[in-house]
Design a protein around this motif. Structure first.
Motif, PDB file in Angstrom:
ATOM      1  N   SER A 116       0.652  -1.266  -0.045  1.00 49.33           N
ATOM      2  CA  SER A 116      -0.026   0.000   0.095  1.00 49.33           C
ATOM      3  C   SER A 116       0.747   1.399  -0.108  1.00 49.33           C
ATOM      4  N   LEU A 117       0.557   2.065  -0.687  1.00 53.31           N
ATOM      5  CA  LEU A 117       1.167   3.555  -0.707  1.00 53.31           C
ATOM      6  C   LEU A 117       0.411   4.585   0.221  1.00 53.31           C
ATOM      7  N   VAL A 118       0.937   5.172   1.012  1.00 56.91           N
ATOM      8  CA  VAL A 118       0.199   6.066   2.121  1.00 56.91           C
ATOM      9  C   VAL A 118       1.283   7.290   2.015  1.00 56.91           C
ATOM     10  N   VAL A 119       0.349   8.547   2.313  1.00 56.06           N
ATOM     11  CA  VAL A 119       1.063   9.791   2.175  1.00 56.06           C
ATOM     12  C   VAL A 119       1.006  10.185   3.730  1.00 56.06           C
ATOM     13  N   PHE A 120       2.137  10.582   4.243  1.00 58.12           N
ATOM     14  CA  PHE A 120       2.477  11.071   5.851  1.00 58.12           C
ATOM     15  C   PHE A 120       3.132  12.327   5.808  1.00 58.12           C
ATOM     16  N   PRO A 121       2.642  12.952   7.122  1.00 55.66           N
ATOM     17  CA  PRO A 121       3.563  14.208   7.090  1.00 55.66           C
ATOM     18  C   PRO A 121       5.102  13.851   7.658  1.00 55.66           C
ATOM     19  N   GLN A 122       5.879  14.538   7.361  1.00 58.41           N
ATOM     20  CA  GLN A 122       7.299  14.297   7.476  1.00 58.41           C
ATOM     21  C   GLN A 122       7.715  14.198   8.979  1.00 58.41           C
ATOM     22  N   ALA A 123       6.739  14.699   9.921  1.00 61.10           N
ATOM     23  CA  ALA A 123       6.979  14.624  11.226  1.00 61.10           C
ATOM     24  C   ALA A 123       6.822  13.206  11.832  1.00 61.10           C
ATOM     25  N   GLN A 124       6.114  12.559  11.043  1.00 61.29           N
ATOM     26  CA  GLN A 124       5.628  11.129  11.614  1.00 61.29           C
ATOM     27  C   GLN A 124       6.403  10.132  11.075  1.00 61.29           C
ATOM     28  N   ILE A 125       7.594  10.618  10.228  1.00 58.36           N
ATOM     29  CA  ILE A 125       8.448   9.611   9.658  1.00 58.36           C
ATOM     30  C   ILE A 125       9.844   9.568  10.505  1.00 58.36           C
ATOM     31  N   ARG A 126      10.394   8.593  10.589  1.00 55.58           N
ATOM     32  CA  ARG A 126      11.692   7.974  11.368  1.00 55.58           C
ATOM     33  C   ARG A 126      12.379   7.425  10.578  1.00 55.58           C
ATOM     34  N   ARG A 127      13.539   7.965  10.029  1.00 55.96           N
ATOM     35  CA  ARG A 127      14.446   7.146   9.112  1.00 55.96           C
ATOM     36  C   ARG A 127      15.129   6.237   9.803  1.00 55.96           C
ATOM     37  N   LEU A 128      15.550   4.978   9.117  1.00 53.11           N
ATOM     38  CA  LEU A 128      16.122   3.844   9.881  1.00 53.11           C
ATOM     39  C   LEU A 128      17.621   3.993   9.189  1.00 53.11           C
ATOM     40  N   ASN A 129      18.614   3.995  10.126  1.00 57.44           N
ATOM     41  CA  ASN A 129      19.989   3.642   9.253  1.00 57.44           C
ATOM     42  C   ASN A 129      19.926   2.179   9.334  1.00 57.44           C
ATOM     43  N   ALA A 130      19.417   1.528   8.461  1.00 60.16           N
ATOM     44  CA  ALA A 130      19.317  -0.052   8.281  1.00 60.16           C
ATOM     45  C   ALA A 130      19.569  -0.412   6.741  1.00 60.16           C
ATOM     46  N   GLU A 131      19.921  -1.564   6.658  1.00 61.99           N
ATOM     47  CA  GLU A 131      20.004  -2.271   5.163  1.00 61.99           C
ATOM     48  C   GLU A 131      18.659  -2.499   4.576  1.00 61.99           C
ATOM     49  N   SER A 132      18.375  -1.816   3.462  1.00 58.45           N
ATOM     50  CA  SER A 132      16.810  -1.932   3.069  1.00 58.45           C
ATOM     51  C   SER A 132      16.448  -3.335   2.929  1.00 58.45           C
ATOM     52  N   SER A 133      17.465  -4.214   2.354  1.00 59.66           N
ATOM     53  CA  SER A 133      17.203  -5.418   1.891  1.00 59.66           C
ATOM     54  C   SER A 133      16.756  -6.176   3.447  1.00 59.66           C
ATOM     55  N   ALA A 134      17.374  -5.978   4.532  1.00 58.99           N
ATOM     56  CA  ALA A 134      17.083  -6.514   5.586  1.00 58.99           C
ATOM     57  C   ALA A 134      15.651  -6.036   6.219  1.00 58.99           C
ATOM     58  N   VAL A 135      15.302  -4.805   5.977  1.00 61.04           N
ATOM     59  CA  VAL A 135      14.235  -4.389   6.479  1.00 61.04           C
ATOM     60  C   VAL A 135      12.935  -5.027   5.562  1.00 61.04           C
ATOM     61  N   MET A 136      13.226  -4.926   4.062  1.00 61.05           N
ATOM     62  CA  MET A 136      12.374  -5.786   3.257  1.00 61.05           C
ATOM     63  C   MET A 136      12.185  -7.155   3.676  1.00 61.05           C
ATOM     64  N   ALA A 137      12.845  -7.963   4.070  1.00 57.91           N
ATOM     65  CA  ALA A 137      12.869  -9.280   4.244  1.00 57.91           C
ATOM     66  C   ALA A 137      12.038  -9.621   5.815  1.00 57.91           C
ATOM     67  N   PHE A 138      12.437  -8.520   6.468  1.00 57.86           N
ATOM     68  CA  PHE A 138      11.388  -8.546   7.936  1.00 57.86           C
ATOM     69  C   PHE A 138      10.031  -8.314   7.659  1.00 57.86           C
ATOM     70  N   ILE A 139       9.815  -7.410   6.643  1.00 54.34           N
ATOM     71  CA  ILE A 139       8.291  -6.975   6.605  1.00 54.34           C
ATOM     72  C   ILE A 139       7.668  -8.169   5.601  1.00 54.34           C
ATOM     73  N   VAL A 140       8.262  -8.647   4.663  1.00 56.89           N
ATOM     74  CA  VAL A 140       7.598  -9.689   3.984  1.00 56.89           C
ATOM     75  C   VAL A 140       7.522 -10.834   4.698  1.00 56.89           C
ATOM     76  N   SER A 141       8.265 -11.201   5.610  1.00 52.45           N
ATOM     77  CA  SER A 141       8.166 -12.540   6.271  1.00 52.45           C
ATOM     78  C   SER A 141       7.246 -12.391   7.549  1.00 52.45           C
ATOM     79  N   GLY A 142       6.842 -11.150   7.742  1.00 54.13           N
ATOM     80  CA  GLY A 142       5.748 -10.900   8.836  1.00 54.13           C
ATOM     81  C   GLY A 142       6.393 -10.796  10.146  1.00 54.13           C
ATOM     82  N   GLY A 143       7.808 -10.293   9.858  1.00 56.24           N
ATOM     83  CA  GLY A 143       8.611 -10.013  11.286  1.00 56.24           C
ATOM     84  C   GLY A 143       9.269 -11.353  11.831  1.00 56.24           C
ATOM     85  N   VAL A 144       9.139 -12.342  10.878  1.00 56.67           N
ATOM     86  CA  VAL A 144       9.731 -13.622  11.412  1.00 56.67           C
ATOM     87  C   VAL A 144      11.392 -13.640  11.244  1.00 56.67           C
ATOM     88  N   THR A 145      11.961 -13.113  10.119  1.00 59.55           N
ATOM     89  CA  THR A 145      13.061 -12.804   9.729  1.00 59.55           C
ATOM     90  C   THR A 145      13.939 -11.894  10.754  1.00 59.55           C
TER      91      THR A 145
END
Length: 210
Positions: free
Chosen positions: A157-186
């Protein structure tokens, strides 16, 4: 009996990921091999498994090499202009091109993982990826576009948010993607998701699946 059941479950957990991965790789291989394989087989009069796959990969690589040339760029530009003028073709071509570029092109979009506060003042947060840093062209200054991949799915889903509600992560994008797609299992490697780097007060980042 219980011990045999445990052995079966253990074997299933070990073999199922290997079998599924091998099956997907085999389907991909046979599909690509089938593009040019039958034509090559007719030329040489012999069935050579994998010849179509290798030649297809080689042709794509050669075209990528030639794409840097002046004449090739002009030809591709002219072809794109033609496709952009055909209504249905324009939609299919532009969406496919943007999707591929978002993952592997020079203009990758899924490389800015963030943690989003779903409602101001709430503790509900979700992982996503910023795809547009500015939405002023839509008369939404101070907003960003965030894409939320769905767990165990190829949708999102594509959702629009104010920038004040966004917290940037200093993380590997592939690791975060795997974490989301796996439902938090990875598991996300420790230290890859530190505290917030935004201007808001820092708070601990807790793994929270969608």
């Amino acid at each position: 009996m219980k011990r045999l059941l445990n052995y079966f479950v253990r074997g299933l957990l070990l073999l199922a990921p290997l079998a599924i991965t091998a099956y997907v790789c085999w389907i991909t291989f046979t599909t690509i091999d089938g593009w040019l394989g039958p034509t090559i087989d007719r030329w040489i009069g012999l069935r050579v498994r994998g010849a179509g796959f290798l030649i297809t990969i080689a042709l794509i690589t050669i075209f990528g090499f030639l794409a840097g040339g002046f004449l090739t760029r002009r030809f591709v530009s002219l072809l794109e202009q033609i496709m952009q003028r055909v209504p249905l073709v324009r939609l299919l071509y532009s969406s496919t091109k943007d999707l591929l570029n978002a993952f592997v092109g020079d203009k990758r979009r899924f490389d800015k993982p963030v943690l989003v506060e779903l409602m101001p003042g709430s503790n509900a947060q979700a992982f996503g990826f910023i795809t547009q840093e500015s939405l002023e062209q839509l008369e939404l200054p101070g907003h960003v576009a965030v894409y939320f991949p769905q767990s165990y799915n190829f949708a999102g889903s594509l959702v629009v948010f104010p920038q004040a509600q966004i917290r940037r992560l200093n993380a590997e994008s592939s690791a975060v993607m795997a974490f989301i797609v796996s439902g938090g299992v990875t598991d996300v490697p420790r230290g890859r998701i530190p505290a917030s780097t935004s201007s808001r007060s820092a708070a601990p980042v807790l793994p929270a699946s969608q």
